[in-house]
Design a protein around this motif. Structure first.
Motif, short mmCIF file in Angstrom:
data_model
loop_
_atom_site.label_atom_id
_atom_site.label_comp_id
_atom_site.label_asym_id
_atom_site.label_seq_id
_atom_site.Cartn_x
_atom_site.Cartn_y
_atom_site.Cartn_z
N GLN A 143 82.32 -28.58 32.14
CA GLN A 143 82.31 -28.38 30.87
C GLN A 143 82.85 -29.44 30.17
O GLN A 143 83.73 -30.01 30.39
CB GLN A 143 83.38 -26.96 30.49
N ASN A 144 82.42 -29.49 28.81
CA ASN A 144 82.67 -30.35 27.76
C ASN A 144 84.26 -30.25 27.30
O ASN A 144 84.35 -28.79 26.96
CB ASN A 144 81.73 -30.78 26.43
N ALA A 148 84.07 -29.02 23.75
CA ALA A 148 83.14 -28.06 23.32
C ALA A 148 82.70 -27.44 24.71
O ALA A 148 81.72 -27.86 25.12
CB ALA A 148 81.87 -28.75 22.54
N LYS A 157 81.18 -24.77 25.75
CA LYS A 157 79.88 -24.25 25.81
C LYS A 157 78.83 -25.16 26.48
O LYS A 157 77.99 -24.87 27.00
CB LYS A 157 79.26 -23.74 24.49
N TYR A 158 79.07 -26.33 26.22
CA TYR A 158 78.22 -27.36 26.74
C TYR A 158 78.65 -27.81 28.28
O TYR A 158 80.04 -28.14 28.31
CB TYR A 158 78.28 -28.71 25.88
N ALA A 159 77.71 -27.81 29.08
CA ALA A 159 78.27 -27.93 30.58
C ALA A 159 77.16 -28.64 31.27
O ALA A 159 75.84 -28.70 30.96
CB ALA A 159 78.44 -26.69 31.07
N ASN A 160 77.50 -29.53 32.41
CA ASN A 160 76.45 -30.03 33.52
C ASN A 160 76.60 -29.30 34.68
O ASN A 160 77.83 -29.27 35.03
CB ASN A 160 76.74 -31.64 33.60
N LEU A 194 80.58 -30.50 15.25
CA LEU A 194 80.74 -30.51 16.55
C LEU A 194 81.24 -28.91 17.14
O LEU A 194 80.45 -28.27 17.78
CB LEU A 194 81.68 -31.39 16.99
N LYS A 195 82.13 -28.40 16.33
CA LYS A 195 82.36 -26.93 16.57
C LYS A 195 81.46 -26.00 16.26
O LYS A 195 81.31 -25.01 17.02
CB LYS A 195 83.86 -26.83 15.89
N ASN A 210 78.99 -36.90 24.81
CA ASN A 210 79.07 -36.54 26.05
C ASN A 210 78.10 -35.04 25.97
O ASN A 210 77.34 -35.06 26.66
CB ASN A 210 80.30 -35.90 26.43
N ALA A 211 78.28 -34.32 24.84
CA ALA A 211 77.29 -33.19 24.62
C ALA A 211 76.07 -33.18 24.59
O ALA A 211 75.14 -32.57 24.90
CB ALA A 211 77.92 -32.13 23.72
N LYS A 251 74.64 -35.89 25.87
CA LYS A 251 74.14 -36.65 27.08
C LYS A 251 73.93 -38.05 26.97
O LYS A 251 73.28 -38.63 27.61
CB LYS A 251 72.75 -35.94 27.80
N TYR A 305 76.19 -40.54 27.63
CA TYR A 305 77.32 -40.83 28.45
C TYR A 305 78.07 -42.14 28.29
O TYR A 305 79.10 -42.31 28.37
CB TYR A 305 77.28 -40.40 30.02
N LEU A 340 86.84 -36.52 30.11
CA LEU A 340 85.59 -36.78 29.70
C LEU A 340 84.91 -38.03 30.39
O LEU A 340 83.66 -38.15 30.67
CB LEU A 340 85.50 -37.00 28.17
N GLN A 350 83.82 -37.30 33.75
CA GLN A 350 82.68 -36.75 33.69
C GLN A 350 81.42 -37.65 33.38
O GLN A 350 80.15 -37.72 34.15
CB GLN A 350 82.71 -35.45 32.62
N GLN A 409 78.07 -38.70 35.79
CA GLN A 409 76.82 -38.52 35.44
C GLN A 409 75.99 -39.95 35.46
O GLN A 409 74.74 -39.85 35.32
CB GLN A 409 76.61 -37.93 33.84
#
Lengths: 678, 212
Positions: free
Chosen positions: A381-382, A385, A387-390, B92-93, B126-127, B129, B131, B164, B167, B171
């Motif tokens: 999960q981010n 945020a 709700k955004y996930a890989n 963002l939120k 990141n959200a 993509k 990265y 982050l 992650q 990726q």
């Protein structure tokens, strides 16, 4: 104009499609994972004592893989075995794999043996049967003919593989592997009604035993991977030429026994084959051409270090006879190379071809990959945020193609396109956006390079918690929950809970593992019949040092534990026998009489607090003046015990006399008297 | 009226002239104070007030109000960067990733460069993509403030940026660097990421990681 359809070609087409696919799968397999613990597996027919559900059921108390196994119990000191049947649904040749664990009870009945596996006609123990293997009471494992294969330990898992073949209509061949080690092959005459034995029977003559990871595999799944069509490459010490035709090494891996490799006069000689990748080899073979040889066979992982799997022996053909086939079951061996070493030949020294081989073979169970394949589904999960996930699928071996992943929630069911990550042939990732608070089933289907496939479902509960609101995040089995108070978070957060089982114990995972404003209340319900002394129960948290207990409160009337945690992770309930305290929360308030009383100079005061509350405990002298403060603050519900050393708040030793101790909570006030006597 | 004044004047001990004198003095004081208030040099200008209110709403997770106030602030003074920064975080939120990226990049182009900007940009990238770019901004944020804590949501801090980055590198297939960032958060975690089993364990650890 109507389109006409020919039914017969259509059916043939369907069959043509189905046959190759089904040949890639076990006929059936059973890990007992889909059944409820405590039930008898519905696909199996119980007989004898197995009808007693109190002692025969799917259990999480022992297993080899997954989380469950089947427990059977043959009556101790009696003659009433526990038996169960499953239709074989396959014709010979086939292989049966069963993982077996025997209990350690003393055996005194009329059949003082433990596990026995048969083929049985029908589903009655009185019907004719073929014994496949026995775990005898004397600690030996015996074959169909009664030969001792090896000894065994109780309470240990053994993986048994039995290959059942019918080389002629009047004969049966049974080969045995135990824990991957080849044991023997027996050729036997048929027993009565052998052809009618269409059920696999698991039985426990006496005591307890567990069964897991059962597979019934068609022998077509045992494939020769030493073939050029599978990517194998052959070379040899030399390649003979006759009448302008070269006898290439590749002729020994072309699947045609009539074409052969021959050496150009060299003796000793060797033929080596490299497979397209590493395989677990369970049998090797040779098709001989023309000459009788003395030979040995070796396997290697790297082409440098070799293990002899068939030691020096003579081939079973004779000079000039061809082709003749020989097979050698071996211990399961991982290898990417096979080498046939020929040390002597029956060919006359004048003969141009000293060594001559039609085919060199190496057999592997291509479905074994399915069982051995391990892969994981992770959700990243981010952090800002959530709700955004890989969704990441990571396997321990390469896959044939990207895994199929789909996520089903209360809102929708979507396929998640998966992409192979750079620098890896085993890790795939796809993006997903959580949309709702509901259970989410993350389904994954992977296919190995050998074509075997495996499914996995990870079911999690997703809860969106909003700031300034009270939210409960429950596990899907409703046994564990987090209470997110209005103070806990200051941003919308998607919480994820998941239940898994480790060594028969439920483990509850909560994420994301971020920091929180407040400690979070965690509750986990326990099974009352599983614990004799609940006062020593703790919630354990998985830490870098392993499972560690956290301060816990046992609410016996509700069969649950409470704890307060600062971050989220994995939790489980376990008893801590060495704990000398008392975690059980009292049901009523009580201020107990101090002891000793009279005392000099120390005494113990105890009280029970059924609810978390503000508590004050003061000492007063006979004049009503407060002289000491023992407690003044919020306390969690529980049992409390503290020692007073007859000192005032100022540190002075108090004089002999009568004193009063008074406890106050938000709703209760109680006073008791004590005497300090110097 | 005359009759009333004469009545008041005739009231025992009461001096009418003195009474009007008091009224005038009090009135003058009020007028003076009122004028002083109007010219108070401490008064917040509308832009700053909007920004303060907007971050206040943001802190209470009222992102719609925050967005509205940041937009109003931007309208009142489009040359200042705070409104763009706040708007970017609000988007963002509110899951408007593209708008969020636009506002972060605008603030960056206008010369703003603080840890809040780069951290927020890293999260939204990141959200989205992206990265590699996300890592770049996460690094900048940590360079600007190695102990970064987001002032308006204090639970978000440098550990989240490190997670982050773990992650992001995962990726990108840079498993060794991903492991480096994981080890910043869990020093005892150790796997061989050159193996498939090691990469599998790393994937699980990133999910499991606690941000204590």
């Amino acid at each position: 104009m109507k389109k006409s359809i020919s039914i017969v070609p259509c059916l043939i087409g369907i069959i043509f499609i189905i046959i190759p696919v089904s040949a890639q799968q076990p006929t059936w397999q059973e890990g007992f994972e889909t059944y409820t613990s405590g039930s008898f597996p519905s696909s199996w027919v119980p007989d004898g004592n197995a009808s007693n559900i109190n002692t025969n059921y799917v259990t999480t108390s022992a297993y080899l893989n997954g989380e469950k196994s089947l427990q059977l119990f043959g009556v101790l000191g009696g003659c009433w075995a526990a038996i169960t049947y499953h239709e074989l649904a396959i014709s010979p040749p086939f292989e049966i794999e069963v993982a077996v664990r025997n209990g350690n009870e003393s055996l005194t009945g009329c059949n003082p043996d433990r596990v026995s596996i048969h083929l049985r006609q029908g589903t009655l123990w009185q019907n004719p049967a073929r014994v496949l293997i026995n775990f005898k009471g004397d600690g030996t494992i015996t074959s169909a003919s009664g030969n001792v294969l090896q000894t065994y330990e109780t309470l240990a898992w053994y993986t048994i593989k039995i290959r059942y073949e019918r080389p002629t209509p009047a004969q049966v061949e049974i080969s045995y592997w135990i824990n991957g080690n080849y044991k023997s092959k027996e050729t036997l005459e048929l027993v009565n009604s052998e052809d009618l034995m269409t059920n696999l029977e698991l039985s426990v003559l006496e005591g307890t035993a567990w069964f897991d990871d059962i597979r019934v595999i068609p022998l077509q799944a045992i494939q020769n991977i030493s073939l050029s069509e599978h990517g194998a490459i052959a070379n040899a010490i030399s390649q003979g030429t006759y009448m302008g035709n070269t006898q290439y090494a590749s002729y020994a891996i072309d699947g045609d026994q009539s074409s052969s490799w021959s050496s150009q006069g060299d003796m000793p000689a060797w033929l080596k084959v490299k497979f397209d990748k590493v395989y677990e080899i369970e049998q090797v073979g040779v098709w001989w051409a023309s000459h009788k040889h003395t030979f040995s066979i070796e396997l290697s992982l790297d082409g440098n270090n070799w293990t002899e799997v068939v030691s020096s022996r003579s081939s079973n053909n004779s000079e000039g006879s061809a082709p003749v086939h020989e097979l050698f079951p071996i211990d399961l061996t991982k290898a990417q190379y096979i080498k046939l070493k020929i040390s002597s030949t029956s060919a006359p020294s004048s003969h141009i071809f000293q060594a001559s081989v039609g085919e060199i073979e190496a057999f592997t169970d291509i479905l074994a990959d399915t069982v051995n394949l391990k892969f994981s589904i992770a959700v990243h999960q981010n952090p800002a945020a959530t709700k955004y996930a890989n969704i990441v699928v990571a396997a321990e071996s390469p896959l044939q193609e990207a895994p199929f992943v789909s996520v089903k929630s209360a809102v929708d069911s979507v396929a998640v396109p998966m992409v192979l990550l750079q620098n890896s042939n085993t890790v795939y990732s796809g993006s997903y956006v959580f949309k709702s608070s509901s259970s989410h089933a993350i389904y994954s289907h992977v296919t190995t390079e050998t074509g075997a496939s495996k499914d996995s479902v990870r079911t999690v509960n997703v809860v969106l918690a909003k700031p300034a609101a009270l939210t409960t995040v429950s596990s899907l089995d409703k046994k564990a929950s987090l209470v997110i108070t209005p103070k806990t978070i200051d941003k919308e957060t998607y919480f994820i809970s998941e239940v898994t089982t480790e060594n028969g114990t439920e483990v509850y995972s909560f994420s994301p593992g971020i920091s929180f404003n407040d400690k979070i209340q965690l509750e986990i319900k326990y099974d009352a019949i599983s614990y004799t002394d609940v006062s020593k129960l703790f919630i354990y948290e998985m830490t870098e040092e392993g499972w560690m207990p956290v301060r816990s409160q046992v609410y016996q009337s509700e069969n649950k534990l409470k704890a307060y945690v600062g971050t989220l992770g994995k939790y489980k309930i376990s008893s801590n026998p060495s704990f000398e305290g008392y975690n059980r929360i009292p049901e009523t308030f009580a201020l107990k009489q101090n002891y000793p009383n009279p005392f000099n100079p120390t005494t113990t005061l105890q009280y029970d607090l059924p609810e978390t509350d503000h508590v004050s405990l003061f000492i007063y002298n006979i004049l009503g003046k407060q002289v000491a403060t023992l407690v003044n603050g919020f306390q969690l519900a529980g049992k409390y015990s503290l020692t007073w050393d007859a000192k005032s708040d100022l540190g002075d030793r108090l004089a002999s006399g009568i004193y009063f101790y008074q406890i106050r909570t938000s709703s209760i006030s109680q006073v008791k008297k004590m005497i300090l006597m110097k | 009226m005359k009759h009333l004044i004469s009545s008041l004047n005739s009231f025992e001990g009461f001096n009418m002239k003195k009474y009007f004198g008091y009224i005038i003095i009090i009135w003058s004081v009020f007028v003076y104070m009122g004028c002083q208030g109007t010219n108070n040099p401490d008064t917040v200008d509308p832009y700053t007030q909007k920004i303060t209110d907007a971050w206040g709403a943001f802190s209470q997770s009222n992102y719609l109000s925050a967005r509205t106030l940041f937009i109003e602030a931007r309208v009142s003074d489009s040359t200042k960067t705070d409104a763009y920064l706040g708007l970017a975080w609000s988007y963002l939120k509110l899951d408007s990733l593209t708008l969020s990226v636009d506002q972060f990049s605008t603030a960056l182009r206008m010369g703003l460069s603080n840890a809040d900007l780069h951290a927020g940009y890293a999260f939204v990238l990141n959200a989205s993509k992206q990265y590699s770019l996300s890592n770049s901004h996460a690094e900048t944020a940590l360079n600007l403030n190695p102990t970064w804590v987001f002032a308006y949501q204090t639970l978000l801090n440098k550990n989240d940026l490190q997670l982050l980055e773990a992650q992001n590198y995962f990726q990108l297939g840079d498993f060794a660097t991903s492991l480096t960032f994981v080890k910043l958060l869990n020093i005892t975690f150790s796997v061989d990421v050159s193996t498939a089993a090691g990469r599998l364990a790393l994937a699980d650890e990133i999910e499991r990681l606690k941000n204590s």
